[in-house]
Design an enzyme around this catalytic site. Sequence first.
Site, PDB file in Angstrom:
ATOM      1  N   HIS A 197      52.173  65.092  17.933  1.00  0.00           N
ATOM      2  CA  HIS A 197      53.119  63.980  17.975  1.00  0.00           C
ATOM      3  C   HIS A 197      52.934  63.087  19.180  1.00  0.00           C
ATOM      4  O   HIS A 197      53.115  61.877  19.083  1.00  0.00           O
ATOM      5  CB  HIS A 197      54.543  64.509  17.933  1.00  0.00           C
ATOM      6  CG  HIS A 197      54.889  65.024  16.595  1.00  0.00           C
ATOM      7  ND1 HIS A 197      54.730  64.264  15.469  1.00  0.00           N
ATOM      8  CD2 HIS A 197      55.326  66.224  16.190  1.00  0.00           C
ATOM      9  CE1 HIS A 197      55.076  64.971  14.426  1.00  0.00           C
ATOM     10  NE2 HIS A 197      55.435  66.171  14.841  1.00  0.00           N
ATOM     11  N   ARG A 304      39.906  65.461   1.206  1.00  0.00           N
ATOM     12  CA  ARG A 304      40.474  66.705   0.665  1.00  0.00           C
ATOM     13  C   ARG A 304      41.480  66.361  -0.447  1.00  0.00           C
ATOM     14  O   ARG A 304      42.675  66.251  -0.207  1.00  0.00           O
ATOM     15  CB  ARG A 304      41.157  67.500   1.778  1.00  0.00           C
ATOM     16  CG  ARG A 304      40.192  68.138   2.778  1.00  0.00           C
ATOM     17  CD  ARG A 304      40.954  68.906   3.837  1.00  0.00           C
ATOM     18  NE  ARG A 304      40.159  69.901   4.523  1.00  0.00           N
ATOM     19  CZ  ARG A 304      39.731  69.776   5.782  1.00  0.00           C
ATOM     20  NH1 ARG A 304      40.016  68.709   6.490  1.00  0.00           N
ATOM     21  NH2 ARG A 304      39.032  70.743   6.345  1.00  0.00           N
ATOM     22  N   ARG A 344      36.069  65.386  -2.396  1.00  0.00           N
ATOM     23  CA  ARG A 344      35.907  66.788  -2.776  1.00  0.00           C
ATOM     24  C   ARG A 344      36.829  67.099  -3.945  1.00  0.00           C
ATOM     25  O   ARG A 344      38.012  66.764  -3.918  1.00  0.00           O
ATOM     26  CB  ARG A 344      36.223  67.701  -1.597  1.00  0.00           C
ATOM     27  CG  ARG A 344      36.110  69.163  -1.971  1.00  0.00           C
ATOM     28  CD  ARG A 344      36.207  70.074  -0.795  1.00  0.00           C
ATOM     29  NE  ARG A 344      37.554  70.147  -0.268  1.00  0.00           N
ATOM     30  CZ  ARG A 344      37.893  70.870   0.791  1.00  0.00           C
ATOM     31  NH1 ARG A 344      36.944  71.537   1.453  1.00  0.00           N
ATOM     32  NH2 ARG A 344      39.124  70.905   1.218  1.00  0.00           N
ATOM     33  N   GLU A 442      29.982  77.214   1.622  1.00  0.00           N
ATOM     34  CA  GLU A 442      31.077  77.889   2.324  1.00  0.00           C
ATOM     35  C   GLU A 442      31.034  79.397   2.132  1.00  0.00           C
ATOM     36  O   GLU A 442      31.861  80.122   2.681  1.00  0.00           O
ATOM     37  CB  GLU A 442      32.423  77.387   1.772  1.00  0.00           C
ATOM     38  CG  GLU A 442      32.659  75.914   1.967  1.00  0.00           C
ATOM     39  CD  GLU A 442      33.871  75.424   1.197  1.00  0.00           C
ATOM     40  OE1 GLU A 442      34.904  75.204   1.821  1.00  0.00           O
ATOM     41  OE2 GLU A 442      33.773  75.266  -0.038  1.00  0.00           O
ATOM     42  N   ASN A 465      34.373  76.301   8.311  1.00  0.00           N
ATOM     43  CA  ASN A 465      35.665  77.011   8.374  1.00  0.00           C
ATOM     44  C   ASN A 465      35.630  78.231   7.467  1.00  0.00           C
ATOM     45  O   ASN A 465      36.045  79.322   7.850  1.00  0.00           O
ATOM     46  CB  ASN A 465      36.815  76.109   7.901  1.00  0.00           C
ATOM     47  CG  ASN A 465      36.938  74.855   8.725  1.00  0.00           C
ATOM     48  OD1 ASN A 465      36.440  74.798   9.834  1.00  0.00           O
ATOM     49  ND2 ASN A 465      37.604  73.850   8.185  1.00  0.00           N
ATOM     50  N   ASP A 466      35.151  78.014   6.253  1.00  0.00           N
ATOM     51  CA  ASP A 466      35.102  79.131   5.315  1.00  0.00           C
ATOM     52  C   ASP A 466      33.821  79.944   5.453  1.00  0.00           C
ATOM     53  O   ASP A 466      33.843  81.154   5.293  1.00  0.00           O
ATOM     54  CB  ASP A 466      35.244  78.610   3.873  1.00  0.00           C
ATOM     55  CG  ASP A 466      36.697  78.371   3.532  1.00  0.00           C
ATOM     56  OD1 ASP A 466      37.516  79.273   3.799  1.00  0.00           O
ATOM     57  OD2 ASP A 466      37.039  77.280   3.041  1.00  0.00           O
ATOM     58  N   ARG A 476      40.243  83.213   8.606  1.00  0.00           N
ATOM     59  CA  ARG A 476      40.197  82.089   9.549  1.00  0.00           C
ATOM     60  C   ARG A 476      41.548  81.803  10.193  1.00  0.00           C
ATOM     61  O   ARG A 476      41.615  81.122  11.208  1.00  0.00           O
ATOM     62  CB  ARG A 476      39.657  80.829   8.841  1.00  0.00           C
ATOM     63  CG  ARG A 476      40.511  80.367   7.701  1.00  0.00           C
ATOM     64  CD  ARG A 476      39.734  79.399   6.811  1.00  0.00           C
ATOM     65  NE  ARG A 476      40.148  78.023   6.979  1.00  0.00           N
ATOM     66  CZ  ARG A 476      39.687  77.001   6.256  1.00  0.00           C
ATOM     67  NH1 ARG A 476      38.773  77.213   5.330  1.00  0.00           N
ATOM     68  NH2 ARG A 476      40.113  75.789   6.452  1.00  0.00           N
ATOM     69  N   CYS A 513      30.980  69.848   7.741  1.00  0.00           N
ATOM     70  CA  CYS A 513      32.298  69.224   7.731  1.00  0.00           C
ATOM     71  C   CYS A 513      33.427  70.169   8.142  1.00  0.00           C
ATOM     72  O   CYS A 513      34.594  69.825   8.054  1.00  0.00           O
ATOM     73  CB  CYS A 513      32.611  68.604   6.371  1.00  0.00           C
ATOM     74  SG  CYS A 513      32.767  69.828   5.060  1.00  0.00           S
TER      75      CYS A 513
END
Length: 595
Positions: A197, A304, A344, A442, A465-466, A476, A513
Amino acid sequence: MSSNRNISATGLPVSSGFAAGKAFVFRGDGELPVPEYIVEKGREQEEIDRYRKALDNIRRDLHALIGVLRERTGREDIRVFECHLMILEDEVLQEEIEGYVKKDGVNIECAIKRAMGAARALFGRMNDPYFRERVRDIDDVERRILKELTGYDRKPHLELKEPSVVIANDLTPSETVQLPREYVLGFAMNGGSATSHVALLARALSIPAVCGLGNITSLVEPGTMILLDGSTGNIVVDPDEDAKARFAELSDSRKGGTPSAAPSDRPAGMLKDGGDVMLLANVHPGAPVAGIKEYGARGVGLYRSEYLWLNRGLEPSEDEQFEAYRDIAAFTSTLAPGAVATIRALDIGGDKTVRGISSKESNPFLGNRSIRYLLSERGVFRRQLRAILRASAYGKVAVMYPMVSCIEEIFAAAEELDAAKESLRKDGIAFDESIQSGVMIEVPSAALNAGIFAKHVDFFSIGTNDLVQYTLAADRGNESVSHLYQPLNPAVVKLVKMTIDAAKKEGKKVAVCGESAADPVLGPFWAAMGADMLSMSASYIPVISRVLSSLTRADLDEYAGIPSTLPETATAAEIFEACRRWMSAKMPLIEGGRA
Ligand code: PEP
Ligand code: MG
């Protein structure tokens, strides 16, 4: 006479512009003193009444605050507080809180801490940084209610009495907006990210800001002179005359130009000797795209699409999807000539579930998710592919399939794409006949079979990430195994290398990515291994771009070779440390803020 300390640090540049002034160090980050006790039998309702009265007061304050903000700033800030009101009104949360009092007999403060703790854990586990950052909203609402009940308050706005650079561990949204605007020259924060924020509000209020500085509150004494550059993320504490002069020159040279977070006028991602790594933005529906161009993104590497489902709780119609995809396609085409929006396909399942769509599974991370779900729900897949194809008439679009684990999924997806094209032809609807399609890497099986996959797709995008979680069997989002979740574990590095080599052999492009692309040590490492593109939350682009612009191709070759200079028993942490040391020798400022 005391000499200047001239300490440099670099964090995440989250709101551009220059600030020079005395430090106001806000250290009032202590825990709220919250009493916890068992309520006398029969007095539970009194506790609940205290809570309801506190809610009434907070509601009234929030509405007043929203009224003030409406006059002072833009929509973005108001949304923060509307979101707080929604958390306050959340019936499930209210039932949980009151339930702890009724069933366990605890006092209301204790009940609030328990219920908010559970909500925080839920959001904290989410993959997406934007949602993870919403933990701050929960913190803020919790603090508001507890403050109301206990009378305790942190009041940075009352302590700030002269124009200053505000230095803090982190600030809640309400603390941020209550600071007197005329006294805030800039923000330098230990924590936070581009989606926190403070960053959102700093951008809305045009205040230069740098987040993620690590331990800046302990480096700076109140009243010390600070120079802050919100475009590069650099700050200098207690600068000498030379540093002040350099800073003045730099800020003069940028005056009059458009405020840009890009580190220079070279395209983002250029190496020192002219080579190029394409830096792209990760985007999701509903997130603001303004600013992406200023950060230097040359396309959208990951859109996404599942957020359309998550935001709505059900499948959006083909037309609704089309509108969202068309907008991102048209926006992306303004970023750079030939810029591509990589959409995606629905990556649902795992921790991204939609009630009524996702089925209950005992192990959802290994379940009917992503491309598997789409292939089991051909109607959903067809509607999405038609919407993506329709959008391809409004800007360059590529389609990308998530969580592919075997070649038959690639063939089945290609058949579906052909069928969707055919149905549009029949309907006389325009689309890009040569739309590119690629897969995310992934899952270890995808990396191991990349040599075969590469012959049948147009590009790869490595989702670290995966890939890290599935390679190392380490969730994760689970703190207790985070020591195992290491992108530079040699097993992960081998899989990334296999993927990149396979793509190169077939003349196909490869992107990374996952979040690691945005890390100043890891992102350049993937580029050094041969990744053509790095896609990340756009606000990280200036940092990665800055690192790349000070390295040559020969530097990158040396960098990629670091693991091979270490003993074969080197741990992931040792490999990372060796890379970090190499990088900080080349780029002292990168280490500065996090040392
Ligand atoms: C990834 O897995 O690295 C990725 C980018 O996908 P997501 O984070 O959306 O799962
Ligand atoms: Mg993924």
